[in-house]
Design an enzyme around this catalytic site. Sequence first.
Site, PDB file in Angstrom:
ATOM      1  N   LEU A 167      54.608  56.905  43.573  1.00 29.68           N
ATOM      2  CA  LEU A 167      53.195  56.562  43.535  1.00 29.68           C
ATOM      3  C   LEU A 167      53.087  55.051  43.717  1.00 29.68           C
ATOM      4  O   LEU A 167      53.951  54.302  43.265  1.00 29.68           O
ATOM      5  CB  LEU A 167      52.566  56.960  42.193  1.00 29.68           C
ATOM      6  CG  LEU A 167      52.510  58.456  41.856  1.00 29.68           C
ATOM      7  CD1 LEU A 167      51.926  58.652  40.454  1.00 29.68           C
ATOM      8  CD2 LEU A 167      51.685  59.219  42.878  1.00 29.68           C
ATOM      9  N   ASP A 168      52.020  54.602  44.367  1.00 32.82           N
ATOM     10  CA  ASP A 168      51.788  53.169  44.492  1.00 32.82           C
ATOM     11  C   ASP A 168      51.689  52.536  43.104  1.00 32.82           C
ATOM     12  O   ASP A 168      51.337  53.201  42.121  1.00 32.82           O
ATOM     13  CB  ASP A 168      50.494  52.897  45.250  1.00 32.82           C
ATOM     14  CG  ASP A 168      50.544  53.384  46.690  1.00 32.82           C
ATOM     15  OD1 ASP A 168      51.665  53.509  47.227  1.00 32.82           O
ATOM     16  OD2 ASP A 168      49.469  53.633  47.265  1.00 32.82           O
ATOM     17  N   LYS A 169      51.954  51.256  43.046  1.00 31.69           N
ATOM     18  CA  LYS A 169      51.899  50.528  41.779  1.00 31.69           C
ATOM     19  C   LYS A 169      50.602  50.791  41.030  1.00 31.69           C
ATOM     20  O   LYS A 169      50.612  51.073  39.827  1.00 31.69           O
ATOM     21  CB  LYS A 169      52.059  49.028  42.037  1.00 31.69           C
ATOM     22  CG  LYS A 169      51.846  48.152  40.809  1.00 31.69           C
ATOM     23  CD  LYS A 169      51.873  46.677  41.169  1.00 31.69           C
ATOM     24  CE  LYS A 169      51.547  45.812  39.954  1.00 31.69           C
ATOM     25  NZ  LYS A 169      51.525  44.366  40.288  1.00 31.69           N
TER      26      LYS A 169
END
Length: 342
Positions: A167-169
């Site tokens: 998942l993106d940050k």
Amino acid sequence: MVPTESLSDPLDESPPWVAALADEEPGAADDAEWRTVLVGAAQHGQRLDRMLAEAVAEFSRSYLQQLIEQGAVSLQGKPVLKPAHKVKVGDLLRLEMRPTLESQAFRPEPMALQVVYEDEHLLVIDKPAGLVVHPAPGNWGGTLLNGLLAYSPACARVPRAGIVHRLDKDTSGLMVVAKTRSTMDALVGMIARREVQRQYQALAHRPWQGREQVSVEMPIGRDPRNRLRMAVVDLAQHAGKPARTDVELLAGSDQVCRVRCTLHTGRTHQIRVHMAHLGHPLVADVLYGGHPALGMQRQALHAFRLAFVHPVQENWLEFLAPLPLDMQQALAVAGLGYNPPH
């Protein structure tokens, strides 16, 4: 000193042209290991980094490239600084196995992880926004990988600490992590075959118009105008991969809409790119045309549902994670109701 960024098991023995020197030399760092490499006829004319990756096979080529650029490889007493340097038969190279930022990044760091399920084969976590998943330039520590290495000894025995998808940050929500290599291989295959169901909830700019359910099948590649972004691309002109996202309206107002997104592929920034392509960039997603609003300072995206057949026990697993507080508060400000999944 063995750099921990090497994800494969070390080979039992090195090629015959590699000789290990004493553990230390005068002035050498305590954690340095020295090697000498004699270039044979079969390696004549090869790139330095490629030849070293073959000669010292327990270390990754990227790690060796870093060492070369740091001046840790010498020929006749002089540093060789270019990975593309062509070696010659009879060259005697000296290699100091220094730790790099990358090699030091794969270390345990205790942190609070929200584990929603765990057995001997895998675990499922609810990742908070702001947590980077994997070490990379600018984030060599404090990542989910570091936390997993500290949380479970089993994760330290599999590549990437068992991380099989990311998942993106600034995206929150559910992720599955493998605790054994066989489970990891099985999960990677299941994701590739689209057998893992992943659903997200998002809050996007502008009122929704048209059909309440749409399927976006548009290829995604690197944005030719901005290399920091991804974009919907024409495969006849630019490199990219097919991508499909199903989008369903859940609620809307005259300013924003709340949607459920189902992934059928897993391209980088896929939901963010497809929603922007529809004319609905995510709230606070400044990279793709959004802006902070309703109290949101990060893209309003949450992986709320994860479901799959257990790769070992073969039972059906389904997990639901309620929206984090910032997205719940944003919905309240927008006048949109929210009922936690159950």
